[in-house]
Enzyme design. Sequence first.
Site, short mmCIF file in Angstrom:
data_model
loop_
_atom_site.label_atom_id
_atom_site.label_comp_id
_atom_site.label_asym_id
_atom_site.label_seq_id
_atom_site.Cartn_x
_atom_site.Cartn_y
_atom_site.Cartn_z
N SER A 100 0.75 -2.97 -5.72
CA SER A 100 0.34 -2.93 -4.31
C SER A 100 0.24 -4.36 -3.83
CB SER A 100 -1.05 -2.27 -4.22
OG SER A 100 -1.63 -2.48 -2.95
N TYR A 123 -9.88 -0.81 -7.11
CA TYR A 123 -8.44 -0.73 -6.83
C TYR A 123 -7.79 -2.11 -6.95
CZ TYR A 123 -4.22 0.79 -4.26
OH TYR A 123 -2.93 1.10 -3.88
#
Length: 265
Positions: free
Chosen positions: A147, A160
């Site tokens: 990401s 995350y």
Amino acid sequence: MAVDYHLEGQVAVVTGSSSGIGQALAEALAGQGVNVVLNGFGDAAQIEADRARIEAQTGVKAMYHGADMTRPEQIRDLVAFAHGAFGRLDILVNNAGVQHVAPVEDFPDERWDQIIAINLTSAFHATKAAIPIMKAAGRGRIVNVASAHGLVASPFKSAYVAAKHGIVGFTKSCALELARSGVTVNAICPGYVKTPLVDAQIADQAKARGIAVERVVEDVILAAQPNKTFVAYEHLAGMLLYLVSDLGGSTTGAALTADGGWTAA
Ligand code: NAD
């Protein structure tokens, strides 16, 4: 110009491919003649309908394995299932991921553990199981869906961001270990893609920040993305096909961005 990626007959495992990015990437591979093993949670009838649709639309063999990415033995079984069914495993896409948005001091312990397990540790177990197969074949492609949050941070996403930074590091380490084996290992780092995961985040962010849902999209989600446009599935599919084909033969240990300029800032 039509690009032929020469992937016909290869075999791919795509974790978390019952939804969103994983499903789009599995379909992109199937569209190039790659047999796919799908994975992920969801409604059994919907998963079967998607599996059958991929087969009907592309002519490849699509199979499903319901491994839970928090369970190492099930992850190993997923890789063994693909290898056993097809006698080869060319491509592993570690994509399964979940999110939880909360200030770190309120972050539930069990959500931290779950995010690290699914978004980071599952890639370790799948990669560990795939490497001997790929090494023996003298060729392989491992692509980790990281990401923009593998490269930069945002508030309220500590688990995350930690997992995604972790997977970028894991990618580099594996690439170095496998540099002479014919196996490449890369990460792709998308900005915001409008998937069910992001839809859920919009609601969570609105709650965490105490602002309206409409403002979250404009001022929070796409605030980080200079082109103010969600990333399209096709942009990620293009990256994946490049990486897994011979065109990507010199690219290993990379973290390639598709983030509308986010991480350039
Ligand atoms: P999604 O929620 O649409 O899909 C997630 C997939 O993971 C689903 O198939 C789900 O069933 C599966 N999954 C979740 N927990 C699992 C478990 N324990 N075992 C097996 N499968 C499990 O989300 P998405 O947006 O498509 O995300 C896919 C990946 O892309 C994730 O790694 C995510 O972090 C990453 N990503 C997403 C975005 C975005 O904007 N959507 C941006 C950057 C990176």
